[in-house]
Design a protein around this motif. Structure first.
Motif, PDB file in Angstrom:
ATOM      1  N   SER A 159      13.392  -5.666 -15.730  1.00 42.58           N
ATOM      2  CA  SER A 159      14.714  -5.060 -14.550  1.00 42.58           C
ATOM      3  C   SER A 159      15.051  -3.584 -15.801  1.00 42.58           C
ATOM      4  N   MET A 160      15.702  -2.738 -14.687  1.00 46.85           N
ATOM      5  CA  MET A 160      16.406  -1.876 -15.420  1.00 46.85           C
ATOM      6  C   MET A 160      17.589  -1.434 -14.986  1.00 46.85           C
ATOM      7  N   ARG A 161      18.439  -1.308 -16.001  1.00 46.22           N
ATOM      8  CA  ARG A 161      19.489  -0.618 -15.214  1.00 46.22           C
ATOM      9  C   ARG A 161      20.548   0.706 -15.767  1.00 46.22           C
ATOM     10  N   PRO A 162      20.424   1.460 -15.102  1.00 51.48           N
ATOM     11  CA  PRO A 162      21.334   3.065 -15.742  1.00 51.48           C
ATOM     12  C   PRO A 162      23.046   2.856 -16.411  1.00 51.48           C
ATOM     13  N   VAL A 163      22.952   2.710 -17.478  1.00 47.88           N
ATOM     14  CA  VAL A 163      24.142   2.572 -18.181  1.00 47.88           C
ATOM     15  C   VAL A 163      24.878   4.090 -18.542  1.00 47.88           C
ATOM     16  N   PRO A 164      25.909   4.007 -18.273  1.00 46.49           N
ATOM     17  CA  PRO A 164      26.677   5.649 -19.021  1.00 46.49           C
ATOM     18  C   PRO A 164      26.640   4.980 -20.868  1.00 46.49           C
ATOM     19  N   ALA A 165      26.184   5.842 -21.136  1.00 45.20           N
ATOM     20  CA  ALA A 165      26.163   5.918 -22.967  1.00 45.20           C
ATOM     21  C   ALA A 165      27.018   5.687 -22.796  1.00 45.20           C
ATOM     22  N   ASP A 166      28.537   5.571 -23.130  1.00 47.40           N
ATOM     23  CA  ASP A 166      29.443   5.208 -23.772  1.00 47.40           C
ATOM     24  C   ASP A 166      29.792   3.829 -23.653  1.00 47.40           C
ATOM     25  N   LEU A 167      29.023   3.107 -22.339  1.00 47.35           N
ATOM     26  CA  LEU A 167      29.804   1.539 -21.976  1.00 47.35           C
ATOM     27  C   LEU A 167      28.256   1.120 -22.504  1.00 47.35           C
ATOM     28  N   VAL A 168      26.773   1.513 -23.287  1.00 51.79           N
ATOM     29  CA  VAL A 168      25.681   1.230 -23.493  1.00 51.79           C
ATOM     30  C   VAL A 168      26.055  -0.577 -23.985  1.00 51.79           C
ATOM     31  N   GLU A 169      27.220  -0.004 -25.441  1.00 50.22           N
ATOM     32  CA  GLU A 169      27.372  -1.267 -26.205  1.00 50.22           C
ATOM     33  C   GLU A 169      27.958  -2.627 -25.759  1.00 50.22           C
ATOM     34  N   THR A 170      28.826  -2.159 -24.396  1.00 51.86           N
ATOM     35  CA  THR A 170      29.574  -3.290 -23.762  1.00 51.86           C
ATOM     36  C   THR A 170      29.028  -3.750 -23.321  1.00 51.86           C
ATOM     37  N   ALA A 171      27.822  -3.025 -22.144  1.00 53.47           N
ATOM     38  CA  ALA A 171      26.929  -4.000 -22.055  1.00 53.47           C
ATOM     39  C   ALA A 171      26.009  -5.102 -22.543  1.00 53.47           C
ATOM     40  N   TYR A 204       7.828  -3.262  -9.006  1.00 54.64           N
ATOM     41  CA  TYR A 204       8.826  -4.243  -8.335  1.00 54.64           C
ATOM     42  C   TYR A 204      10.431  -3.597  -7.718  1.00 54.64           C
ATOM     43  N   GLY A 205      10.724  -4.112  -6.491  1.00 55.25           N
ATOM     44  CA  GLY A 205      12.439  -3.594  -6.163  1.00 55.25           C
ATOM     45  C   GLY A 205      12.289  -1.413  -5.713  1.00 55.25           C
ATOM     46  N   ASP A 206      13.425  -1.131  -6.204  1.00 52.20           N
ATOM     47  CA  ASP A 206      13.359   0.140  -5.965  1.00 52.20           C
ATOM     48  C   ASP A 206      13.477   0.899  -6.536  1.00 52.20           C
ATOM     49  N   PRO A 207      13.534   2.000  -6.720  1.00 49.90           N
ATOM     50  CA  PRO A 207      13.816   3.425  -7.361  1.00 49.90           C
ATOM     51  C   PRO A 207      15.608   3.335  -7.228  1.00 49.90           C
ATOM     52  N   VAL A 208      16.239   4.006  -8.776  1.00 48.15           N
ATOM     53  CA  VAL A 208      17.448   3.837  -8.356  1.00 48.15           C
ATOM     54  C   VAL A 208      17.719   5.477  -9.046  1.00 48.15           C
ATOM     55  N   ARG A 209      18.988   5.453  -8.397  1.00 44.94           N
ATOM     56  CA  ARG A 209      18.766   7.352  -9.262  1.00 44.94           C
ATOM     57  C   ARG A 209      20.319   6.918 -10.256  1.00 44.94           C
ATOM     58  N   PRO A 210      19.677   6.768 -11.871  1.00 41.48           N
ATOM     59  CA  PRO A 210      21.248   7.439 -12.602  1.00 41.48           C
ATOM     60  C   PRO A 210      21.598   8.320 -12.278  1.00 41.48           C
ATOM     61  N   ALA A 211      23.403   8.164 -12.684  1.00 43.85           N
ATOM     62  CA  ALA A 211      24.164   9.177 -12.625  1.00 43.85           C
ATOM     63  C   ALA A 211      23.912  10.380 -14.371  1.00 43.85           C
ATOM     64  N   GLU A 212      24.813  11.380 -14.349  1.00 41.21           N
ATOM     65  CA  GLU A 212      24.403  12.141 -15.417  1.00 41.21           C
ATOM     66  C   GLU A 212      25.334  11.509 -16.326  1.00 41.21           C
ATOM     67  N   GLY A 213      24.409  11.444 -17.760  1.00 38.87           N
ATOM     68  CA  GLY A 213      24.373  10.510 -19.027  1.00 38.87           C
ATOM     69  C   GLY A 213      24.271   9.575 -18.830  1.00 38.87           C
ATOM     70  N   ASP A 214      23.506   8.710 -17.789  1.00 43.99           N
ATOM     71  CA  ASP A 214      23.042   7.688 -18.098  1.00 43.99           C
ATOM     72  C   ASP A 214      21.244   6.869 -18.916  1.00 43.99           C
ATOM     73  N   VAL A 215      22.469   5.726 -19.272  1.00 45.74           N
ATOM     74  CA  VAL A 215      21.100   6.050 -20.421  1.00 45.74           C
ATOM     75  C   VAL A 215      20.343   5.068 -19.516  1.00 45.74           C
ATOM     76  N   PRO A 216      18.831   4.440 -19.885  1.00 48.17           N
ATOM     77  CA  PRO A 216      18.169   3.842 -18.789  1.00 48.17           C
ATOM     78  C   PRO A 216      17.868   2.477 -20.380  1.00 48.17           C
ATOM     79  N   VAL A 217      18.551   1.085 -19.673  1.00 45.33           N
ATOM     80  CA  VAL A 217      18.670   0.027 -20.362  1.00 45.33           C
ATOM     81  C   VAL A 217      17.697  -1.696 -19.978  1.00 45.33           C
TER      82      VAL A 217
END
Lengths: 257, 257
Positions: A159-171, A204-217
């Motif tokens: 599964s993929m979640r776009p995460v703001p770059a500065d929050l990847v470590e938190t995720a 499977y599932g739906d495409p999701v729009r990343p926000a500016e500065g998001d990284v795919p995780v």
């Protein structure tokens, strides 16, 4: 609000026919993937899960004739929003009730789902884009192979979640504390490294729009055994519709390290 | 020094007939419990392990005919220091070589062992008394019951290490990082709460002398499935001699969270 529903109330709605992705439902309660196979293939599925614990963390097993269990005070044949029926490597039906296809010799595996840690992500300030956008999470077959078990082999599904770059470590650190529901990401960044050509075309599932500065995780996904039963052409497997999970009576915190 | 031996060299000695507890051997390499049962009972054992992950963390499964595997470049029938053979609920032999009893339909489970984290305990400054005293770790059947799986039921078995009171917290946090090899303790302090009447009379292994100010700390133990096959009177099960483990080629750090 569906987030505040008790699991039994949510399952009532699904039993009555509602088919909808369950991300964000029943906050604090554990959601599970379903895979039910005839008893003669149950060993292969359990061994496949043991050999691929990251995508296939087994939360419980319902033996033939058991329709509920320790984490489900309900009926596994009716209480999910949607099912898929696979025969000999083909997807043959997507019913909202699986009783027509259920057999007394089926063994049902309840497998951990990453929706379980989404509430913890939100609590840590990590936005979950597909919830914001009211969509199902996007899932992808990758070119990474799982370890084979008997008749079962297949690709890792993520599964993929776009995460703001500065929050990847938190995720990463938040989800690492949930090893039984896929745990830390398996990959961060370039989807091509997993053999994913186009993030806008999930399997499977739906495409999701990343926000500016998001990284795919990317996290290991409990749809992995579905891909394996298809590829391995098992004569029969009943699974959940990806994203339309079984909402159990277990608490997310039961799986918090 | 046995601590510095490579696993293959240690297994060579055991294959040649040496029978001895393996605590402290091959520092940095993962040790494993063995339980081998006829194929018809393998489902019950794997399900029992899934339902009781704390005492029974499965590291690998060798299917019928496989004598080695991903974490064992050797022969599971000969490479342990000692074996136990159980028939119909009785311990019938304790050979140093299991070939006489091995059958082609046996499925062998390699199950995590708390010896794996002893090196980490020592590294964190936590003394390990049974290593200091050159003894096997003491193990006890408790009055806590495992979750049943098919024909298999039995008590939780624990290992005990006396830990200086001011280091108990360290011992907990160090071992919690090894969830696949029993993880954090299941109990700290009064043995009576686990139904253990006398610490000096372990059910397996040797009694160990605590130092002044030590507190008994109990970890789930991979001998648990041995107790279950005995209580459940399986027709045949071949296991390791408690404390005389299979030394695998996997690294302890492979199981570090």
């Amino acid at each position: 609000m569906t987030a505040d529903l008790a699991p039994a109330r949510a399952r009532e709605r699904f039993r009555a026919g509602l088919s909808i992705p369950t991300s964000g439902w029943c906050a604090g309660y554990t959601q599970a993937n379903l895979i039910a196979v005839p008893r003669e293939y149950a060993w292969d599925v359990l061994l496949f899960s043991q050999r691929n614990p990251k995508p296939c963390p087994v939360l419980d097993v319902l033996e033939p004739g058991e329709l509920g269990g320790a984490i489900l005070d309900g009926d596994v044949r009716t209480d999910l929003p949607g099912y898929r029926v696979h025969r000999d490597g083909e997807l043959v039906d997507r019913p909202s009730d699986a009783r027509e296809y259920w057999r007394d010799d089926l063994v049902a595996f309840l497998i951990g789902c990453s929706f379980t840690f989404e509430n913890a992500l939100l609590g840590a300030g990590v936005p979950v884009r597909h919830i914001e956008q009211g969509r199902n999470v996007p899932m992808y077959r990758t070119t990474r192979r799982c370890r084979t078990a008997g008749r079962l082999s297949g690709p890792l599904v993520v599964s993929m979640r776009p995460v703001p770059a500065d929050l990847v470590e938190t995720a990463v650190s938040v989800t690492a504390r949930y090893p039984q529901v896929h745990g830390a990401p398996v990959h961060i960044g370039d989807p091509a490294e997993l053999g994913i050509a186009d993030l806008d075309a999930p399997d499977y599932g739906d495409p999701v729009r990343p926000a500016e500065g998001d990284v795919p995780v990317f996290w290991a996904c409990g749809v992995t055994p579905q891909a394996a039963v298809l590829e391995s052409r098992l004569p029969l497997a009943i699974t959940h519709e990806p994203g339309q999970m079984l909402i159990t009576d277990a608490r997310d915190t039961d799986y918090l390290l």
